[in-house]
Structure formats: C-alpha cells, structure tokens
Design a protein around this motif. Structure first.
Motif, PDB file in Angstrom:
ATOM      1  N   LEU A 326      49.485  40.465  34.535  1.00  0.00           N
ATOM      2  CA  LEU A 326      50.545  41.197  35.241  1.00  0.00           C
ATOM      3  C   LEU A 326      51.868  41.035  34.516  1.00  0.00           C
ATOM      4  O   LEU A 326      52.333  39.925  34.275  1.00  0.00           O
ATOM      5  N   ILE A 327      52.485  42.163  34.161  1.00  0.00           N
ATOM      6  CA  ILE A 327      53.844  42.181  33.621  1.00  0.00           C
ATOM      7  C   ILE A 327      54.623  43.201  34.437  1.00  0.00           C
ATOM      8  O   ILE A 327      54.253  44.380  34.480  1.00  0.00           O
ATOM      9  N   GLY A 328      55.668  42.736  35.079  1.00  0.00           N
ATOM     10  CA  GLY A 328      56.367  43.618  36.004  1.00  0.00           C
ATOM     11  C   GLY A 328      55.433  43.948  37.159  1.00  0.00           C
ATOM     12  O   GLY A 328      54.918  43.066  37.840  1.00  0.00           O
ATOM     13  N   GLN A 354      58.199  44.554  26.439  1.00  0.00           N
ATOM     14  CA  GLN A 354      59.083  44.138  25.356  1.00  0.00           C
ATOM     15  C   GLN A 354      58.868  42.650  25.083  1.00  0.00           C
ATOM     16  O   GLN A 354      58.416  41.894  25.947  1.00  0.00           O
ATOM     17  N   VAL A 355      59.229  42.217  23.881  1.00  0.00           N
ATOM     18  CA  VAL A 355      59.241  40.792  23.575  1.00  0.00           C
ATOM     19  C   VAL A 355      60.177  40.092  24.559  1.00  0.00           C
ATOM     20  O   VAL A 355      61.294  40.546  24.801  1.00  0.00           O
ATOM     21  N   GLY A 356      59.720  39.009  25.128  1.00  0.00           N
ATOM     22  CA  GLY A 356      60.499  38.272  26.116  1.00  0.00           C
ATOM     23  C   GLY A 356      60.116  38.559  27.543  1.00  0.00           C
ATOM     24  O   GLY A 356      60.485  37.799  28.453  1.00  0.00           O
ATOM     25  N   ASP A 357      59.368  39.647  27.793  1.00  0.00           N
ATOM     26  CA  ASP A 357      58.908  39.929  29.156  1.00  0.00           C
ATOM     27  C   ASP A 357      57.995  38.813  29.639  1.00  0.00           C
ATOM     28  O   ASP A 357      57.211  38.242  28.867  1.00  0.00           O
ATOM     29  N   ILE A 358      58.076  38.502  30.931  1.00  0.00           N
ATOM     30  CA  ILE A 358      57.252  37.445  31.508  1.00  0.00           C
ATOM     31  C   ILE A 358      55.936  38.018  32.009  1.00  0.00           C
ATOM     32  O   ILE A 358      55.912  38.988  32.775  1.00  0.00           O
ATOM     33  N   ALA A 359      54.858  37.415  31.552  1.00  0.00           N
ATOM     34  CA  ALA A 359      53.515  37.808  31.966  1.00  0.00           C
ATOM     35  C   ALA A 359      52.935  36.711  32.855  1.00  0.00           C
ATOM     36  O   ALA A 359      53.098  35.521  32.581  1.00  0.00           O
ATOM     37  N   THR A 360      52.252  37.111  33.914  1.00  0.00           N
ATOM     38  CA  THR A 360      51.564  36.178  34.795  1.00  0.00           C
ATOM     39  C   THR A 360      50.070  36.368  34.626  1.00  0.00           C
ATOM     40  O   THR A 360      49.540  37.458  34.863  1.00  0.00           O
ATOM     41  N   LEU A 361      49.394  35.307  34.205  1.00  0.00           N
ATOM     42  CA  LEU A 361      47.959  35.381  33.943  1.00  0.00           C
ATOM     43  C   LEU A 361      47.128  34.939  35.141  1.00  0.00           C
ATOM     44  O   LEU A 361      46.002  35.408  35.322  1.00  0.00           O
ATOM     45  N   VAL A 362      47.656  34.012  35.924  1.00  0.00           N
ATOM     46  CA  VAL A 362      47.002  33.547  37.149  1.00  0.00           C
ATOM     47  C   VAL A 362      48.091  33.372  38.198  1.00  0.00           C
ATOM     48  O   VAL A 362      49.153  32.825  37.899  1.00  0.00           O
ATOM     49  N   GLY A 363      47.828  33.827  39.419  1.00  0.00           N
ATOM     50  CA  GLY A 363      48.822  33.634  40.459  1.00  0.00           C
ATOM     51  C   GLY A 363      48.598  34.512  41.667  1.00  0.00           C
ATOM     52  O   GLY A 363      47.618  35.262  41.745  1.00  0.00           O
ATOM     53  N   PRO A 364      49.524  34.464  42.621  1.00  0.00           N
ATOM     54  CA  PRO A 364      49.368  35.187  43.884  1.00  0.00           C
ATOM     55  C   PRO A 364      49.973  36.582  43.899  1.00  0.00           C
ATOM     56  O   PRO A 364      49.901  37.267  44.922  1.00  0.00           O
ATOM     57  N   ASP A 365      50.552  37.022  42.792  1.00  0.00           N
ATOM     58  CA  ASP A 365      51.395  38.207  42.807  1.00  0.00           C
ATOM     59  C   ASP A 365      50.636  39.531  42.780  1.00  0.00           C
ATOM     60  O   ASP A 365      51.230  40.582  42.981  1.00  0.00           O
ATOM     61  N   HIS A 366      49.349  39.498  42.503  1.00  0.00           N
ATOM     62  CA  HIS A 366      48.512  40.699  42.531  1.00  0.00           C
ATOM     63  C   HIS A 366      47.070  40.249  42.739  1.00  0.00           C
ATOM     64  O   HIS A 366      46.656  39.225  42.171  1.00  0.00           O
ATOM     65  N   PRO A 367      46.301  40.984  43.533  1.00  0.00           N
ATOM     66  CA  PRO A 367      44.902  40.569  43.760  1.00  0.00           C
ATOM     67  C   PRO A 367      44.103  40.377  42.481  1.00  0.00           C
ATOM     68  O   PRO A 367      43.198  39.534  42.435  1.00  0.00           O
ATOM     69  N   ALA A 368      44.423  41.117  41.419  1.00  0.00           N
ATOM     70  CA  ALA A 368      43.631  41.041  40.188  1.00  0.00           C
ATOM     71  C   ALA A 368      43.812  39.728  39.442  1.00  0.00           C
ATOM     72  O   ALA A 368      42.962  39.374  38.614  1.00  0.00           O
ATOM     73  N   ILE A 369      44.906  38.995  39.697  1.00  0.00           N
ATOM     74  CA  ILE A 369      45.127  37.736  38.987  1.00  0.00           C
ATOM     75  C   ILE A 369      44.980  36.529  39.912  1.00  0.00           C
ATOM     76  O   ILE A 369      45.297  35.403  39.526  1.00  0.00           O
ATOM     77  N   HIS A 370      44.508  36.755  41.126  1.00  0.00           N
ATOM     78  CA  HIS A 370      44.161  35.655  42.030  1.00  0.00           C
ATOM     79  C   HIS A 370      43.119  34.782  41.330  1.00  0.00           C
ATOM     80  O   HIS A 370      42.255  35.290  40.615  1.00  0.00           O
ATOM     81  N   PRO A 371      43.169  33.465  41.487  1.00  0.00           N
ATOM     82  CA  PRO A 371      42.183  32.613  40.809  1.00  0.00           C
ATOM     83  C   PRO A 371      40.733  33.030  41.060  1.00  0.00           C
ATOM     84  O   PRO A 371      39.919  33.017  40.134  1.00  0.00           O
ATOM     85  N   ASN A 372      40.409  33.405  42.285  1.00  0.00           N
ATOM     86  CA  ASN A 372      39.045  33.836  42.570  1.00  0.00           C
ATOM     87  C   ASN A 372      38.716  35.151  41.887  1.00  0.00           C
ATOM     88  O   ASN A 372      37.582  35.367  41.440  1.00  0.00           O
ATOM     89  N   ALA A 373      39.702  36.049  41.768  1.00  0.00           N
ATOM     90  CA  ALA A 373      39.472  37.324  41.090  1.00  0.00           C
ATOM     91  C   ALA A 373      39.249  37.107  39.602  1.00  0.00           C
ATOM     92  O   ALA A 373      38.387  37.753  38.990  1.00  0.00           O
ATOM     93  N   LEU A 374      40.024  36.211  39.008  1.00  0.00           N
ATOM     94  CA  LEU A 374      39.828  35.909  37.583  1.00  0.00           C
ATOM     95  C   LEU A 374      38.447  35.313  37.363  1.00  0.00           C
ATOM     96  O   LEU A 374      37.756  35.669  36.404  1.00  0.00           O
ATOM     97  N   ALA A 375      38.030  34.414  38.257  1.00  0.00           N
ATOM     98  CA  ALA A 375      36.700  33.824  38.128  1.00  0.00           C
ATOM     99  C   ALA A 375      35.617  34.887  38.231  1.00  0.00           C
ATOM    100  O   ALA A 375      34.657  34.908  37.439  1.00  0.00           O
TER     101      ALA A 375
END
Length: 398
Positions: A326-328, A354-375
């Motif tokens: 997730l970015i933005g 852009q360079v410097g944008d924050i990416a979230t790889l695991v977290g609560p901010d979208h169902p697709a990156i929920h820990p269970n969804a990643l698993a």
C-alpha cells in the motif's frame, strides 16, 4: 568466572546490540522517521488495547497471561510488555527463554513472568531471586528447584495432555504431583496445558485435564489456578477458558486459525505496520526484467519501484506470489524476487509513486495487507508473517 545472563544482557545493552525502540519523529506519517531510507516497524498501542478488550469480552473477563515469546511475536519484547503491563486485564507474561524472562525484569516489568521452558541449574538462583515463575514438567525438576529455593516458591505445573511436545504426560502426572507435595520449598500456584489445535482432539485433551484435576482434588492435591486456552482456544474452545487464558497472536491483531469465522465473532486490529520508503522509481522497457532470476519481464513500458526491505527484515520471499503493498490509497503487486534487502513493486503505465513515498507492507490500513491476508496470499503462516520480523528493525509506538 561464570558470566551470568544478567551481566551479559547488561553488557550487550551498553554495547548497543539489543533492540532499542526508536523515538517517533516528525515525518510524513505519524511514527515515520524524519529522514533516511531504512525500513521500520510501528507498534500501535491503541490496537493492542483493543485486542486485549476483545480477548476479555470473549472470555468473560478472565485474567490474561500474555504470551510474548519470540520477541512478542515480532513486535518487540520490552516495548510490548511496557504497553501491556498497565492494562488491568493483563495478569502477567509468558516467555520461552530464560533470556527473555531476565530482559523483562530488566525492563522494569513487575507483573508475573512465567518461563514455559527448561531452566538450567546454573540459572535457577537468579530466576528465583527475580521472582520468575518456573514451569515444572520432568521427574527431577522439583528436587532441583527445591534444592536452591529459599522458602516456598510458586511454580506452574506444565502438563502434556496430548500435544506431545513439552510437559509431564497426564497419565503420569498424579503420582508426580504427590511427590511435589513432599517438597515444602515448592508451592503449586498454577497448572497448564497446551492444545494441538485440532478441534476434536482438543476436546479430548480438555477432558483429560479436567479428569486429572478432579483426581488430584480427591487426594487433597491442589493444582492451583488453571490456564489452557491460547488464542485459538479463546475463539474456539470456551470450556477451556478455565481460571485464566494465555493468548499470544490475537493480542497482536492476527487471527489464529480460521480468520473469517474468528472475525465474525470479534474483530481484531493488527498492532504492527512494516514500512519503508521508496528508494527507486524507473520506467522499464519491454523485455526488461526485475530482480534475480528474471521472473518478471516487462511486456510493455511499465513503471516499477524498489523498496529497501527484504527477507532479512522478515518480509516473506513468497510475497511475489500474490502480495501487494500500500502506497497512499493504492495497492501495488510485488514482482520479481524478494531479495535479502529489497523488493520491487509494479507501479503500472503511469508514474503514481515517487522516491521517498511511504509504503506499508503489513498493517491494518487495507484488508490486502492484513497479516492474515498476506499469509493467505503467499501460502505462508500468519505466525511466520509476524514472528519473522527482524529484531534489528527500529520500532516506534504510534
């Protein structure tokens, strides 16, 4: 000269080798470092409190012995313990290494700490002096602990009701308990077991535990307070809630075994985010490849972005099999190969990052990156998603 665990931990801390939570600095997001491109973790104190409330509601307000083994499921041992300890529902903490127990006391934790593991004879005096509860589960442990105890010390009896991993086998436990009663230096504060997390057999294990307690009581042998339910038991085996529950992964916001069913019963909030800033954005030409093995080849002009986080940080190599980042407010698929320190995402035909944008790889901010969804997307265990997060990652509280 023998180096005690306490002196080792103290020396390591002085040398800067132990995990130290980072201060949350001003950045483009709360908790984000103000500068730099190293990946980091954010631990959400509010989510932890929410999940403790969920466990309490599911178990009728029973005391919670919080399992913080394996670096608090990847979130950070001392950091998580400091956040959890002030909560009234938390009765104490359970760990599986002597070092972890010592570190918690060194961090100022005052509530009960249970060591659910074998303690070496050389460590017994220090553990007892620090009021760390010991688990007894072998024939000779009671005598070895009693030999160094100064006055009655509280112990927990670790019972194997069918898991076959640790504990005194239930069919041998009654005479063993009677033998423990001969040691006046020991006081049985509690007894516990762990379930195999197979629905039918779990009930058989519970029946064995209940029968053992009944037989012990008939003989005037106290088993103390009973705890048996892990996160899976909290959700699926209410008869095992007993006197206290012993959850781990649910406290950190991940569902233990059947996510959809568990979510329908009570919603947890992931208490951790794995984040990194984009370090490279490039437009790939048709035929250009990404990362080792050239497993991804651009079929048309396509923008990609590189994140400085990889499997050495605990991000699974299998992320290329369906994980998204997730970015933005947009999701981007992980492509190519996850290397030790980098992963690559496909941005698309338009340059939207852009360079410097924050990416979230695991977290609560979208169902697709929920820990269970990643698993689920990567065919891995949610326990691996969290527990493999590197202890070297800086952590901040948000």
């Amino acid at each position: 000269m023998r180096i005690s665990r306490r002196s080792f931990v103290t020396a390591a801390a002085a040398a800067g080798t132990l995990l130290r939570p980072v201060r949350a600095l001003a950045g483009s997001l709360p908790g984000a470092p103000a500068q730099g491109f190293d990946p980091w973790l954010e631990v959400d104190a509010g989510a932890l409190a929410h999940n403790v409330g969920v466990v309490s509601s599911l178990t009728g307000g029973r005391p919670i012995l919080a399992v913080v083994k394996n670096n608090a499921y990847g979130l950070g041992l001392e950091l998580v313990a400091r956040l959890l300890e002030p909560m009234p529902a938390i009765a104490g903490f359970a760990v599986v290494t002597t070092e972890s127990a010592i570190r918690l006391r060194d961090a100022g934790v005052r509530k009960t700490i249970l060591l659910m593991a074998m303690a070496a004879d050389a460590d017994l005096p220090e553990l007892l002096a620090r009021d760390i509860r010991l688990s007894l589960f072998t024939d000779d442990q009671p005598g070895r602990v009693a030999a160094v105890a100064r006055g009655p010390v509280p112990v927990h009896l670790y019972l194997d009701t069918g898991m076959g991993r640790m504990g005194m086998p239930y069919h041998r436990a009654l005479p063993w308990r009677a033998h423990i009663a001969t040691h006046r230096a020991l006081r049985v504060e509690s007894s516990f077991t762990e379930f195999a997390e197979e629905a039918v057999f779990d009930r058989e294990q519970l029946a064995r535990l209940v029968e053992l307690i009944r037989l012990a009581q008939e003989r005037g042998l106290s088993m103390g307070s009973i705890h048996a339910a892990s996160s899976n038991g909290v959700y699926h085996l209410p008869d095992a809630h007993m006197d206290m529950v012993r959850p781990g992964i649910a406290l950190y916001g991940a569902y233990p075994s059947r996510p959809e069913e568990e979510r329908a019963k009570a919603v947890l909030q992931p208490a951790v985010r794995l984040r990194a800033r984009v370090v490279r954005v490039e437009r790939m030409r048709p035929g250009d490849g990404a990362s080792y093995g050239r497993r991804w080849i651009a079929e048309r002009p396509t923008w990609t972005a590189t994140l400085p986080v990889g499997h050495s940080d605990g991000y699974t190599r299998q992320a290329v099999n369906g994980a998204r980042v997730l970015i933005g407010e947009r999701l981007y698929p992980v492509i190519g190969a996850v290397s030790a320190s980098h992963c690559i995402i496909e941005v698309g035909e338009a340059q939207t990052v852009q360079v410097g944008d924050i990416a979230t790889l695991v977290g609560p901010d979208h169902p697709a990156i929920h820990p269970n969804a990643l698993a689920a997307a990567t065919g891995t265990s949610v326990y691996d998603v969290l527990m493999h997060l590197s202890p070297s990652l800086p952590r901040s509280v948000v």
